[in-house]
Structures are given as structure tokens and as C-alpha cells.
Design a protein around this motif. Structure first.
Motif, short mmCIF file in Angstrom:
data_model
loop_
_atom_site.label_atom_id
_atom_site.label_comp_id
_atom_site.label_asym_id
_atom_site.label_seq_id
_atom_site.Cartn_x
_atom_site.Cartn_y
_atom_site.Cartn_z
N THR A 22 28.24 0.11 -24.64
CA THR A 22 28.02 -0.78 -23.50
C THR A 22 29.36 -1.32 -22.99
N ALA A 23 30.22 -1.70 -23.91
CA ALA A 23 31.54 -2.22 -23.53
C ALA A 23 32.36 -1.15 -22.81
N TYR A 24 32.24 0.11 -23.26
CA TYR A 24 32.96 1.20 -22.60
C TYR A 24 32.45 1.38 -21.16
N LEU A 25 31.15 1.25 -20.96
CA LEU A 25 30.62 1.36 -19.61
C LEU A 25 31.14 0.25 -18.71
N LEU A 26 31.42 -0.90 -19.28
CA LEU A 26 31.96 -2.01 -18.50
C LEU A 26 33.42 -1.80 -18.12
N ALA A 59 19.71 -8.91 -26.73
CA ALA A 59 19.95 -9.45 -25.39
C ALA A 59 21.03 -10.53 -25.43
N TYR A 60 21.00 -11.38 -26.44
CA TYR A 60 22.01 -12.43 -26.59
C TYR A 60 23.40 -11.81 -26.80
N THR A 61 23.48 -10.80 -27.64
CA THR A 61 24.75 -10.13 -27.92
C THR A 61 25.28 -9.43 -26.68
N ARG A 62 24.41 -8.75 -25.97
CA ARG A 62 24.82 -8.06 -24.74
C ARG A 62 25.30 -9.06 -23.69
N LEU A 65 28.71 -10.16 -24.65
CA LEU A 65 29.66 -9.09 -24.36
C LEU A 65 30.04 -9.06 -22.88
N VAL A 66 29.07 -9.16 -22.02
CA VAL A 66 29.33 -9.13 -20.58
C VAL A 66 30.13 -10.36 -20.16
N ARG A 67 29.79 -11.52 -20.69
CA ARG A 67 30.53 -12.73 -20.34
C ARG A 67 31.97 -12.69 -20.87
N THR A 68 32.16 -12.10 -22.03
CA THR A 68 33.51 -11.93 -22.56
C THR A 68 34.32 -11.01 -21.67
N PHE A 69 33.72 -9.92 -21.23
CA PHE A 69 34.39 -8.98 -20.34
C PHE A 69 34.77 -9.67 -19.02
N LEU A 70 33.85 -10.40 -18.44
CA LEU A 70 34.13 -11.07 -17.17
C LEU A 70 35.19 -12.15 -17.33
#
Length: 101
Positions: A22-26, A59-62, A65-70
């Protein structure tokens, strides 16, 4: 090892590869994706006691992850730390700061 650590270790072993994908897709970079996953699971470990619904853990972990990326994208290129062997020389010490004619 406590029950808390055992449960977290089991979850990490089961889900870290999926979160890495998922992180790679981001971000589009495997090395950066690994860093994002490490930061995400560190945040998750710190909040592990407060996570009450383990059925919604993916869902919490994902979301983390998205918030960390942003958050990292918002910092911008100017806040990226660069490591060098020697500090740059200051122009005022070399006499090249102000050229007078």
C-alpha cells in the motif's frame, strides 16, 4: 515478552508486507515505502493499548499510513535533512561575503 508485545508482533508479521504494498502505491519507491511502514508501525505500537477494536485494526493502520505519507509530503523538499562529512564554509570567514571595489 508480554501479551501486548506478542499480539503486536503477530499482527506486524501478518500485515507488514500488505502495508508495504500500500505504501508503494502511495509513493512509488520501495525504499520510501519501507520507511513509511516502519514509522506507521512505530506509531501503532505506541497506540496499541488504546486501540480498542482489533477487528478494525487494518483500517486504523492503513489510515495511519496514509496520514504519515501526507504529513511527510507536506514538509516539502526544504526540510529534508542532508548529511555531509564537513559543514559548508561560511562566506564571511573566507572574505568572499562582500566584494568591495
Amino acid at each position: 515478552m508480554t501479551d501486548r508485545d506478542a499480539a503486536f508482533t503477530e499482527y506486524f508479521a501478518a500485515r507488514s508486507d500488505i502495508m508495504r504494498g500500500t505504501a508503494y502505491l502511495l509513493c512509488g519507491d520501495w525504499h520510501r515505502a519501507e520507511d513509511l511502514v516502519q514509522v506507521t508501525f512505530t506509531k501503532l505500537y505506541l497506540a496499541w493499548r488504546r486501540v480498542s477494536r482489533h477487528d478494525a485494526l487494518d483500517a486504523y493502520t492503513r489510515q495511519t499510513l496514509v496520514r504519515t505519507f501526507l504529513s511527510e509530503r507536506r514538509r516539502g523538499w526544504f526540510r529534508v535533512e542532508r548529511v555531509s562529512e564537513a559543514p559548508p564554509s561560511a562566506p564571511w570567514r573566507t572574505g568572499r561575503c562582500c566584494s568591495r571595489r
